[in-house]
Design a protein around this motif. Structure first.
Motif, PDB file in Angstrom:
ATOM      1  N   ILE A  38      59.132  23.920 -40.715  1.00  0.00           N
ATOM      2  CA  ILE A  38      58.780  22.508 -40.898  1.00  0.00           C
ATOM      3  C   ILE A  38      57.679  22.444 -41.954  1.00  0.00           C
ATOM      4  O   ILE A  38      56.576  22.936 -41.735  1.00  0.00           O
ATOM      5  N   VAL A  39      57.993  21.845 -43.087  1.00  0.00           N
ATOM      6  CA  VAL A  39      57.015  21.760 -44.169  1.00  0.00           C
ATOM      7  C   VAL A  39      56.295  20.415 -44.165  1.00  0.00           C
ATOM      8  O   VAL A  39      55.237  20.262 -44.798  1.00  0.00           O
ATOM      9  N   PHE A  40      56.861  19.434 -43.463  1.00  0.00           N
ATOM     10  CA  PHE A  40      56.182  18.142 -43.284  1.00  0.00           C
ATOM     11  C   PHE A  40      56.695  17.473 -42.026  1.00  0.00           C
ATOM     12  O   PHE A  40      57.907  17.459 -41.766  1.00  0.00           O
ATOM     13  N   GLN A  41      55.768  16.923 -41.264  1.00  0.00           N
ATOM     14  CA  GLN A  41      56.096  16.065 -40.138  1.00  0.00           C
ATOM     15  C   GLN A  41      54.934  15.109 -39.914  1.00  0.00           C
ATOM     16  O   GLN A  41      53.771  15.483 -40.090  1.00  0.00           O
ATOM     17  N   PRO A  42      55.204  13.852 -39.574  1.00  0.00           N
ATOM     18  CA  PRO A  42      54.102  12.919 -39.316  1.00  0.00           C
ATOM     19  C   PRO A  42      53.379  13.291 -38.022  1.00  0.00           C
ATOM     20  O   PRO A  42      53.876  14.104 -37.226  1.00  0.00           O
ATOM     21  N   ALA A  43      52.227  12.695 -37.821  1.00  0.00           N
ATOM     22  CA  ALA A  43      51.494  12.922 -36.581  1.00  0.00           C
ATOM     23  C   ALA A  43      52.306  12.399 -35.402  1.00  0.00           C
ATOM     24  O   ALA A  43      53.167  11.524 -35.569  1.00  0.00           O
ATOM     25  N   PRO A  44      52.080  12.921 -34.196  1.00  0.00           N
ATOM     26  CA  PRO A  44      52.804  12.418 -33.024  1.00  0.00           C
ATOM     27  C   PRO A  44      52.664  10.903 -32.881  1.00  0.00           C
ATOM     28  O   PRO A  44      51.587  10.341 -33.085  1.00  0.00           O
ATOM     29  N   LEU A  45      53.793  10.241 -32.577  1.00  0.00           N
ATOM     30  CA  LEU A  45      53.860   8.786 -32.391  1.00  0.00           C
ATOM     31  C   LEU A  45      53.563   8.008 -33.666  1.00  0.00           C
ATOM     32  O   LEU A  45      53.306   6.810 -33.623  1.00  0.00           O
ATOM     33  N   ALA A  46      53.589   8.683 -34.807  1.00  0.00           N
ATOM     34  CA  ALA A  46      53.378   8.014 -36.096  1.00  0.00           C
ATOM     35  C   ALA A  46      54.613   8.202 -36.969  1.00  0.00           C
ATOM     36  O   ALA A  46      54.516   8.501 -38.153  1.00  0.00           O
ATOM     37  N   ASP A  47      55.791   8.028 -36.365  1.00  0.00           N
ATOM     38  CA  ASP A  47      57.053   8.242 -37.071  1.00  0.00           C
ATOM     39  C   ASP A  47      57.087   7.443 -38.367  1.00  0.00           C
ATOM     40  O   ASP A  47      56.639   6.287 -38.410  1.00  0.00           O
TER      41      ASP A  47
END
Length: 367
Positions: A38-47
């Motif tokens: 995973i090179v990018f994912q938003p913060a939890p609950l910040a889809d």
């Protein structure tokens, strides 16, 4: 081979599309020799489907064979996809319920969840668009078996409806007939959260336009044979196991004001979920469902309120429920098991991982 993942939601609290399209596939991809990061994912609950990706290092991404954008689009994603193309890194845009023409043009391949969705893209993009249907999440969930009764006021049959929203009515049906109880698994507070459930019910009623619609919503929300259950994998599994059959009523009069209504772009995963559990399914026909359900063979379609009443009456027959349920499960396991989905995705990824002259020519168009 290395695969970099840019996700629309955080892997610790993923939205269904992230879980089904990517996270469920990782064991299969790794077993096939792909290193998946995973090179990018938003913060939890910040889809976010339109995140700012400018902080990603292009130099670091050069180390990957393929970068997959899971439902991520917008100016920043398009710019990054074009930069990656120039740098010789292959790109895949994976999208489930919308038409992303700009991202499809910027990426080497676009993965969609139905042939209908593929057909909506411009003709010149068609050769670069692949169909990979959503797979079943748990093939071990099976209904407890067809009960040999037709249902009545004292012992009603039970239908199940799994949704991603908080319904305030049953489209096409209204209220269930006297011989039927309905479990609606959706975005509802837990049954122990009585105050939150009351607040939500009031909001759902007030959100309806006109006093008639509000009365219908109140009747649905207070109905003694309608259970509103909070969505969770365990709740879904239990509701499927206890049901006599499944329903998928959709309000086809609803639009989004942007041309093609959202309901036409849905994937078949809520249908195959129920078919995979061995339940007979009565559904509104939408494009993705029509690619899977054969009326009278492995399920039933109903296009209006009258056909819904007729279909519900038909499903009181235990022999019909048993036959449709068995045929539906066979189709779901054959064409929508997780390994089937993984093989289709691997064909896309493996095809891109092989360098080609065509890719070099396409990269020049991204400049």
């Amino acid at each position: 081979m290395k695969l970099g993942l840019i996700l629309a939601s955080n892997a610790s609290l993923p939205q269904p599309s992230t879980r089904i399209a990517v996270l469920n596939m990782l064991p299969f991809l790794r077993a096939a020799g792909w290193q998946c990061d995973i090179v990018f994912q938003p913060a939890p609950l910040a889809d976010s489907e339109c995140p700012d990706l400018s902080a990603l290092s292009l130099e670091a991404l050069r180390g990957y064979d393929v970068i997959l954008f899971q439902k991520v689009a917008g100016p920043s994603a398009v710019a990054l996809a074009r930069q990656l193309g120039v740098a010789g890194v292959r790109t895949v845009y994976c999208v489930c319920d919308r038409i992303g023409t700009e991202m499809a043009a910027a990426c080497d391949r676009t993965v969609v969840i139905s042939s209908f969705l593929r057909s909506l893209y411009p003709q010149h993009l068609q050769p670069r668009i692949e169909v990979v249907c959503d797979g079943l999440e748990d093939t071990s969930v099976v209904c407890e078996g067809t009960r040999q009764r037709r249902g009545g006021m004292l012992l009603p049959l039970r239908a199940v409806l799994v949704t991603s929203s908080a319904l305030s009515s049953l489209p096409q049906i209204g209220l269930p007939p006297p011989w039927l109880a309905v479990d609606v698994v959706g975005r509802y507070p837990d049954s122990t959260q009585r105050l939150e459930r009351l607040k939500q019910a009031v909001r759902l009623v007030l959100n309806c336009r006109g006093w008639r619609a509000r009365l219908r919503a109140a009747a649905f929300l207070c109905h003694p044979r309608v259970r509103r259950l909070r969505w969770s994998p365990a709740t879904v599994a239990l509701a499927l196991q206890r049901a006599d059959f499944a329903i998928l009523p959709i309000d086809t009069a609803a639009g989004n004001g942007r041309g093609i209504p959202d309901w036409q772009l849905k994937s078949a995963n809520r249908l195959t979920l129920k078919m995979g559990a061995g339940l007979a399914v009565l559904s509104t026909p939408i494009p993705a469902y029509e690619e899977v359900l054969e009326h009278g063979i492995n399920g039933l379609f109903a296009r209006n309120a009258q056909e819904w009443r007729q279909g519900l009456q038909q499903l009181r027959d235990p022999a019909l429920r048993r036959r449709l349920g068995a045929a539906g499960r066979e189709r779901a396991l054959r064409d929508f098991a997780p390994d089937v989905q993984a093989r289709a995705l691997l064909r896309v990824l493996n095809g891109l991982a092989v360098p080609s002259v065509a890719h070099s020519a396409q990269s020049e168009t991204h400049v």
